[in-house]
Structures are given as structure tokens and as C-alpha cells.
Design an enzyme around this catalytic site. Structure first.
Site, PDB file in Angstrom:
ATOM      1  N   LYS A 199       0.841  -1.200   0.000  1.00  0.00           N
ATOM      2  CA  LYS A 199       0.000   0.000   0.000  1.00  0.00           C
ATOM      3  C   LYS A 199       0.873   1.247   0.000  1.00  0.00           C
ATOM      4  O   LYS A 199       1.553   1.543   0.971  1.00  0.00           O
ATOM      5  CB  LYS A 199      -0.924   0.061   1.219  1.00  0.00           C
ATOM      6  CG  LYS A 199      -1.980   1.150   1.015  1.00  0.00           C
ATOM      7  CD  LYS A 199      -2.575   1.707   2.285  1.00  0.00           C
ATOM      8  CE  LYS A 199      -1.849   2.901   2.845  1.00  0.00           C
ATOM      9  NZ  LYS A 199      -1.918   4.141   2.049  1.00  0.00           N
ATOM     10  N   GLY A 251       6.941   4.457   8.191  1.00  0.00           N
ATOM     11  CA  GLY A 251       6.109   5.634   8.394  1.00  0.00           C
ATOM     12  C   GLY A 251       6.351   6.194   9.780  1.00  0.00           C
ATOM     13  O   GLY A 251       7.421   6.005  10.365  1.00  0.00           O
ATOM     14  N   THR A 253       6.090   6.899  13.845  1.00  0.00           N
ATOM     15  CA  THR A 253       6.099   6.024  15.022  1.00  0.00           C
ATOM     16  C   THR A 253       4.673   5.797  15.522  1.00  0.00           C
ATOM     17  O   THR A 253       4.320   4.677  15.910  1.00  0.00           O
ATOM     18  CB  THR A 253       7.003   6.628  16.114  1.00  0.00           C
ATOM     19  OG1 THR A 253       8.352   6.618  15.602  1.00  0.00           O
ATOM     20  CG2 THR A 253       6.959   5.834  17.408  1.00  0.00           C
ATOM     21  N   GLY A 256       3.100   3.302  13.269  1.00  0.00           N
ATOM     22  CA  GLY A 256       3.851   2.050  13.452  1.00  0.00           C
ATOM     23  C   GLY A 256       3.377   1.289  14.685  1.00  0.00           C
ATOM     24  O   GLY A 256       3.246   0.056  14.669  1.00  0.00           O
ATOM     25  N   GLU A 273      10.104   0.613  10.190  1.00  0.00           N
ATOM     26  CA  GLU A 273      11.083   1.693   9.999  1.00  0.00           C
ATOM     27  C   GLU A 273      10.343   2.976  10.313  1.00  0.00           C
ATOM     28  O   GLU A 273       9.472   3.394   9.557  1.00  0.00           O
ATOM     29  CB  GLU A 273      11.575   1.742   8.550  1.00  0.00           C
ATOM     30  CG  GLU A 273      12.403   0.562   8.122  1.00  0.00           C
ATOM     31  CD  GLU A 273      13.783   0.546   8.740  1.00  0.00           C
ATOM     32  OE1 GLU A 273      14.166   1.516   9.432  1.00  0.00           O
ATOM     33  OE2 GLU A 273      14.477  -0.460   8.543  1.00  0.00           O
ATOM     34  N   CYS A 307      13.450  10.504   7.148  1.00  0.00           N
ATOM     35  CA  CYS A 307      13.384   9.959   8.503  1.00  0.00           C
ATOM     36  C   CYS A 307      14.727  10.106   9.208  1.00  0.00           C
ATOM     37  O   CYS A 307      14.784  10.275  10.414  1.00  0.00           O
ATOM     38  CB  CYS A 307      12.948   8.504   8.459  1.00  0.00           C
ATOM     39  SG  CYS A 307      13.887   7.556   7.273  1.00  0.00           S
TER      40      CYS A 307
HETATM   41  P1  NAP Z   1       2.322   7.746   8.319  1.00  0.00           P
HETATM   42  O1  NAP Z   1       1.202   8.676   8.507  1.00  0.00           O
HETATM   43  O2  NAP Z   1       2.732   6.880   9.422  1.00  0.00           O
HETATM   44  O3  NAP Z   1       1.952   6.904   7.027  1.00  0.00           O
HETATM   45  C1  NAP Z   1       2.759   5.861   6.546  1.00  0.00           C
HETATM   46  C2  NAP Z   1       1.899   4.883   5.804  1.00  0.00           C
HETATM   47  O4  NAP Z   1       0.998   4.259   6.723  1.00  0.00           O
HETATM   48  C3  NAP Z   1       1.017   5.516   4.728  1.00  0.00           C
HETATM   49  O5  NAP Z   1       0.908   4.628   3.637  1.00  0.00           O
HETATM   50  C4  NAP Z   1      -0.301   5.663   5.450  1.00  0.00           C
HETATM   51  O6  NAP Z   1      -1.409   5.732   4.582  1.00  0.00           O
HETATM   52  C5  NAP Z   1      -0.328   4.391   6.260  1.00  0.00           C
HETATM   53  N1  NAP Z   1      -1.249   4.431   7.383  1.00  0.00           N
HETATM   54  C6  NAP Z   1      -1.775   5.503   8.017  1.00  0.00           C
HETATM   55  N2  NAP Z   1      -2.616   5.107   8.995  1.00  0.00           N
HETATM   56  C7  NAP Z   1      -2.624   3.754   8.982  1.00  0.00           C
HETATM   57  C8  NAP Z   1      -3.281   2.765   9.758  1.00  0.00           C
HETATM   58  N3  NAP Z   1      -4.123   3.086  10.731  1.00  0.00           N
HETATM   59  N4  NAP Z   1      -3.033   1.476   9.477  1.00  0.00           N
HETATM   60  C9  NAP Z   1      -2.184   1.119   8.491  1.00  0.00           C
HETATM   61  N5  NAP Z   1      -1.539   2.013   7.710  1.00  0.00           N
HETATM   62  C10 NAP Z   1      -1.755   3.322   7.961  1.00  0.00           C
HETATM   63  O7  NAP Z   1       3.633   8.473   7.915  1.00  0.00           O
HETATM   64  P2  NAP Z   1       3.806   9.543   6.761  1.00  0.00           P
HETATM   65  O8  NAP Z   1       3.304  10.845   7.249  1.00  0.00           O
HETATM   66  O9  NAP Z   1       3.255   9.008   5.512  1.00  0.00           O
HETATM   67  O10 NAP Z   1       5.415   9.572   6.634  1.00  0.00           O
HETATM   68  C11 NAP Z   1       6.211  10.305   7.465  1.00  0.00           C
HETATM   69  C12 NAP Z   1       6.788   9.456   8.584  1.00  0.00           C
HETATM   70  O11 NAP Z   1       7.434   8.287   8.083  1.00  0.00           O
HETATM   71  C13 NAP Z   1       7.835  10.164   9.366  1.00  0.00           C
HETATM   72  O12 NAP Z   1       7.598   9.986  10.736  1.00  0.00           O
HETATM   73  C14 NAP Z   1       9.140   9.491   8.970  1.00  0.00           C
HETATM   74  O13 NAP Z   1      10.181   9.536   9.858  1.00  0.00           O
HETATM   75  C15 NAP Z   1       8.718   8.131   8.701  1.00  0.00           C
HETATM   76  N6  NAP Z   1       9.634   7.496   7.765  1.00  0.00           N
HETATM   77  C16 NAP Z   1      10.525   6.583   8.251  1.00  0.00           C
HETATM   78  C17 NAP Z   1      11.430   5.978   7.409  1.00  0.00           C
HETATM   79  C18 NAP Z   1      12.418   4.973   7.904  1.00  0.00           C
HETATM   80  O14 NAP Z   1      13.044   4.304   7.099  1.00  0.00           O
HETATM   81  N7  NAP Z   1      12.602   4.821   9.201  1.00  0.00           N
HETATM   82  C19 NAP Z   1      11.408   6.281   6.057  1.00  0.00           C
HETATM   83  C20 NAP Z   1      10.483   7.205   5.592  1.00  0.00           C
HETATM   84  C21 NAP Z   1       9.587   7.806   6.468  1.00  0.00           C
HETATM   85  P3  NAP Z   1      -1.973   7.181   4.166  1.00  0.00           P
HETATM   86  O15 NAP Z   1      -0.833   7.958   3.663  1.00  0.00           O
HETATM   87  O16 NAP Z   1      -2.947   6.907   3.107  1.00  0.00           O
HETATM   88  O17 NAP Z   1      -2.586   7.725   5.399  1.00  0.00           O
END
Ligand code: NAP
Ligand code: MG
Length: 504
Positions: A199, A251, A253, A256, A273, A307
Site C-alpha cells: 500500500k 512511516g 512512530t 507504526g 522503519e 526519517c
Molecule cells: P504515516 O502517517 O505513518 O503513514 C505511513 C503509511 O501508513 C502511509 O501509507 C499511510 O497511509 C499508512 N497508514 C496511516 N494510517 C494507517 C493505519 N491506521 N493502518 C495502516 N496504515 C496506515 O507516515 P507519513 O506521514 O506518511 O510519513 C512520514 C513518517 O514516516 C515520518 O515519521 C518518517 O520519519 C517516517 N519514515 C521513516 C522511514 C524509515 O526508514 N525509518 C522512512 C520514511 C519515512 P496514508 O498515507 O494513506 O494515510
């Protein structure tokens, strides 16, 4: 911003026209769900819009997957696993992965433009992402045969311990490196012999869909399934699916933790991650210009939407003023503008919501006593008014327990701390809930090694930043995650252990 009808009426600006032309050239033909080797509408036939954060224009409609669609994708993936993929030898999988890498490289320019349109990142950085995506497939193609087992014999038994794929895995990725994150997930999953349901993030689904289109003839039907949609619909359906045997999430924390809780219901293995708030430590022996360049890249690359971004600077007080003056000058020299322009250093953020989130942190920082050395809001430039731009910002004078110093802003915002006592500095550097990465800048290699060990994080750069080479494990300590990507260890995250105990 003007309304859609106003935009249609008005003569487009040069940037709007350029983005329309680029979109006409590179938008994928198919934006339905990719299930079982074909593009299909969502069961509920709903769609959502994905927008261009530079112009605010809608790029296209994308099928909005929900639970019924995830069910279909999981079913298609199991069918592909049982009937086809399980019989592929390691060598055959290697050829598939290599062909995917070749295809990505053949379409590199198109994919980079598409990524820039959907995400807003400068096209030079998108080009690096595309290359990084191809390298993932090449790297895992190279180690696809690495599946050593063990044996144990005694007078009673002759046993083998082998590693097998899970079958069908679920993968959820964010919007900051859409194609690269897809490749970080797909390459090891396929190399280890799994089929997958992936997804993408709702803000940036296009490059994963285009990748599916491009590799449709290379990968057997149903091995890769892409279900775009919202996190609480498609994402949640992946996270708690009974027939998904392993979950990999990248995504925030907060999400996650939810994914991990969902995985508990089905006792599914999960790797995460997550976010970061990484320290970058500058010692007084460092050449000021070197420090300035490294720190600027650590925080401003990809508009701070990394991230691993080096978002807390710990600079020794002996050279602090010089380094900060240098950083302010470096920000002055940055070109903020159209990400399709090769000269642009800083593009828009991915969405209005992300702009507002960053601006909220800036307001809080000001209330908490922070001083903006540069930036602090949106650029005052009419030409950028349609885009999701935030100024590169340096905040001095904050207490380390302020929200802007503790929480992941995920924007071009650096909080600055001066130090003279090493132990106190390390204590603060580690005083966050995250532990993804860190940077050390010094010419004293013994000191650098000591500091690298003292920082509680999964990845430390000495005199560089952001350099992620396949083969070197990447992942977090503390609340930054579980598991490692980019490495042989990753293959093991996509396999389970079986003991076959033969009685003698
Ligand atoms: P996010 O809101 O956590 O979203 C990540 C993914 O999870 C998206 O595909 C999102 O879908 C999905 N998601 C949201 N709610 C969900 C739920 N209840 N159940 C299952 N999946 C769900 O994060 P983001 O705002 O997209 O990305 C930014 C974050 O990612 C930052 O905190 C960053 O540090 C972290 N990140 C970490 C790494 C790493 O390698 N450690 C790499 C990149 C990013 P939708 O977008 O459709 O809501
Ligand atoms: Mg978009």
C-alpha cells in the site's frame, strides 16, 4: 490559492504550464488497483485525488482500495505463490529482480519526473531516488542465493534447519521517498521468495503504480499487488489481515505502533522503519565550511522530509558562531522553487497538511523561546504562493525539552544547541525517544569512533550524511523501529525458520 474554476479560467503561469506539460507526458495510463497482474477498479468504484504540491493542481484520480480490495489482492498473491512463485528457483528470481532494475533504469527520466510531480522533490533528488530504487533490486538480485541452512546430527537424528519464505507479506510505505521505499520493500520480499500486497501513501501513489505497469511482463501475475488507498482503510486492512504472514511498515512512530498492535491480533511478524530526530555533532577541530555543507545537507535534503534527517545540531561553542553564520549564508544561497527545474535545491513539501504541521511547530518553538536565525515561515514570494513551500529554518535558543527539539517535524527545520561539556552533550543527544541515525563531524578519528558508539542510534555517519549503501544495514534503535533494511539481514526478515528432524 485560487479555486479550480478560477485556475481553469486564468492564464496558466509558466510553472503551471510546465507541470501540465510534464503531467501530460508522464502520468501513468493506469491508476486503478494492481491486483493479480491487471489494473482493476476498486470494488466500491471509489477514487481519490492525488495532487501536485508545486501547483496545487489535481494530477489524477486513483482507485481507493478498501478491505474488500485488500482481500482480493491477498487472495491473488496466495494463488501466485502457490501456483507459480514457490517453484521459481533462486536463479529465476535473480533474473526477475535484475530485469526490474534494468526496467527502472530504462525509464529513469520518466520516473523521476513523475515522482517530482506527485511528491514535489527536486528532480535531481528524484533522479537519485530512481537510481537508488534500481540499486535495491540489483543488490537483492546479487544475494538472492544467500540462504544457507544448518544441519545437526547425533546418534538419534540427522536434522536440517532451513529458511522458507512466509508466502504473502503486507507492506505499507510513506510519501517521502515513494519509489525508493517501494523498492526497499519489494526487492527483499521477492528475493526471499514471497508475494506481496503493497500500500503506497495516499499523497504519492503514482510511481508505485507506474512501476507495476512497467514490470507487468517481468513478474508473474499476482506476485506484486499494489493497493493504493487511505491508511485507515487499505492500510488498516493490510495491517490486520488474517492471511498476511509478515508485515513491513515504514512511516511515523504513531502509526507504526498501531500496525504493531494490529499484528498482535494475528500474531504476525512485523518490521518497522519509523521516525527519527537525529543528532549531528560538530567538534571544534572541524573545518567550518565542511561542517556547514554537511549540516545543511543533513537537514535540508528532500526538504527535510527524511526519517534520518540530522535535525538537532550540537555544535561546539568554540566554532558555533562561525558555523551558524555559515549555515545562514548557505540558506541564503539555496534556490527555492520549481522542483522540475534542475537548479532548484528546495522544493515544496508534499501537502498543505504537512506545511501546516511544520508551521505549527515553528509557532510553538517561538512561544517556547526559540529564535529564528533564518526562516520561520513560508517564503514571501508570489511565484511560490500556489506551492506547499516552507522556508529553511534554523532555531537557536530552545530548551532541549521543547516540542520542536523532541518531536519529528519532518520539514526543513534545524534546532541548534551549543556545547562545551562532552558528557552533557551526549546525554542531550540521546535524550529523545528516537534512535534512527546520527552524524559526527571531526577530523579526530578516535573521537569520532567514541562518539559514534556513544550515540544511541542504528546508523552513524562520520564526516558524511545520508549515504546509504546497499549492504549496510539501516534501521532504528529505541522507538525508531524494529529490523534492518538494505542488507542481508533484511532477507531474514522475510523468511521463517523450519527444522526438519530426521530420526536415525
Ligand atoms: P504515516 O502517517 O505513518 O503513514 C505511513 C503509511 O501508513 C502511509 O501509507 C499511510 O497511509 C499508512 N497508514 C496511516 N494510517 C494507517 C493505519 N491506521 N493502518 C495502516 N496504515 C496506515 O507516515 P507519513 O506521514 O506518511 O510519513 C512520514 C513518517 O514516516 C515520518 O515519521 C518518517 O520519519 C517516517 N519514515 C521513516 C522511514 C524509515 O526508514 N525509518 C522512512 C520514511 C519515512 P496514508 O498515507 O494513506 O494515510
Ligand atoms: Mg501527490
Amino acid at each position: 490559492m485560487s479555486s479550480d474554476s478560477d485556475t481553469e479560467m486564468a492564464e496558466p503561469t509558466a510553472v503551471q504550464q510546465r507541470h501540465r506539460d510534464a503531467a501530460a507526458e508522464v502520468l501513468p495510463a493506469h491508476t486503478d488497483l494492481y491486483i493479480g497482474g491487471e489494473f482493476v477498479p476498486a470494488a466500491a468504484t471509489e477514487t481519490f485525488e492525488t495532487t501536485d504540491p508545486t501547483t496545487g493542481a489535481v494530477l489524477t484520480d486513483v482507485a481507493r482500495g478498501r478491505r474488500a480490495d485488500v482481500d482480493r489482492a491477498v487472495e491473488a498473491a496466495w494463488e501466485a505463490f502457490d501456483e507459480t512463485w514457490v517453484d521459481y528457483s533462486a536463479g529465476q528470481r535473480q533474473r526477475v529482480l535484475t530485469a526490474i532494475a534494468d526496467t527502472i533504469e530504462t525509464h529513469a527520466d520518466e520516473l523521476a519526473q513523475l515522482e517530482t510531480l506527485d511528491n514535489g522533490k527536486p528532480v535531481s533528488e528524484a533522479a537519485a531516488d530512481v537510481q537508488g530504487a534500481a540499486e535495491q533490486f540489483r543488490y537483492f538480485a546479487g544475494i538472492v542465493r544467500e540462504n544457507p541452512g544448518e544441519t545437526m546430527t547425533d546418534s538419534q537424528r540427522q536434522a536440517q534447519v532451513i529458511k522458507e519464505p512466509y508466502g504473502v507479506v503486507g507492506q505499507i510505505i510513506p510519501w517521502n521517498f515513494p519509489l525508493m521505499m517501494a523498492s526497499w520493500k519489494l526487492a527483499p520480499a521477492l528475493a526471499a521468495g514471497n508475494c506481496t500486497v503493497l500500500k503506497p501513501a495516499e499523497q504519492t501513489p503514482l510511481s508505485a503504480l507506474r512501476l507495476a505497469e512497467l514490470i507487468g511482463d517481468i513478474v508473474p501475475d499476482g506476485v506484486v499487488n499494489i493497493v493504493p488507498g487511505y491508511g485507515d482503510e487499505a492500510g488498516a486492512a493490510v495491517a490486520n489481515h488474517d492471511d498476511i504472514r509478515k508485515l513491513a511498515f515504514t512511516g511515523s512512530t504513531a502509526v507504526g505502533k498501531q500496525v504493531m498492535k494490529s499484528a498482535a491480533d494475528t500474531v504476525t511478524d512485523v518490521t518497522l522503519e519509523l521516525g527519527g530526530k537525529s543528532p549531528i555533532v560538530v567538534f571544534p577541530d572541524t573545518d567550518v565550511q565542511t561542517a556547514v555543507s554537511l549540516v545543511a545537507a543533513a537537514i535540508f535534503y528532500n526538504t527535510g522530509e527524511c526519517c534520518e534527517a540530522g535535525s538537532r545540531l550540537f555544535v561546539h561553542e568554540e566554532i558555533a558562531d562561525e558555523v551558524l553564520d555559515g549555515l545562514v549564508a548557505a540558506v541564503d544561497d539555496m534556490t527555492i522553487g520549481d522542483p522540475l527545474d534542475d537548479a532548484t535545491d528546495l522544493g515544496p513539501k508534499v501537502s498543505r497538511a504537512q506545511v501546516n504541521r511544520t508551521l505549527d511547530y515553528l509557532k510553538r518553538a517561538q512561544k517556547d523561546g526559540g529564535e529564528f536565525l533564518t526562516g520561520g515561515g513560508q517564503p514571501d514570494d508570489e511565484a511560490l504562493a500556489d506551492g506547499c513551500y516552507v522556508e529553511p529554518t534554523l532555531i537557536d535558543g530552545l530548551s532541549h525539552d521543547a516540542a520542536a527539539a523532541q518531536e519529528e517535524i519532518f520539514g526543513p527545520v534545524l534546532t541548534v544547541f551549543r556545547w562545551d561539556d562532552y558528557d552533557e552533550m551526549i546525554e542531550l543527544a540521546n535524550d529523545v525517544e528516537y534512535g534512527l541515525a546520527g552524524g559526527v563531524i571531526t577530523e579526530d578519528i578516535s573521537q569520532a569512533n567514541k562518539t559514534a558508539r556513544d550515540i544511541e542510534a542504528g546508523y552513524i555517519w562520520i564526516n558524511s550524511y545520508h549515504d546509504l549503501a546497499p549492504g549496510l544495514p539501516f534501521g532504528g534503535y529505541k522507538q525508531s523501529g524494529i529490523g534492518r533494511e538494505l542488507s542481508a539481514e533484511t532477507l531474514d526478515h522475510y523468511r521463517q525458520t523450519k527444522t526438519i528432524n530426521l530420526s536415525l
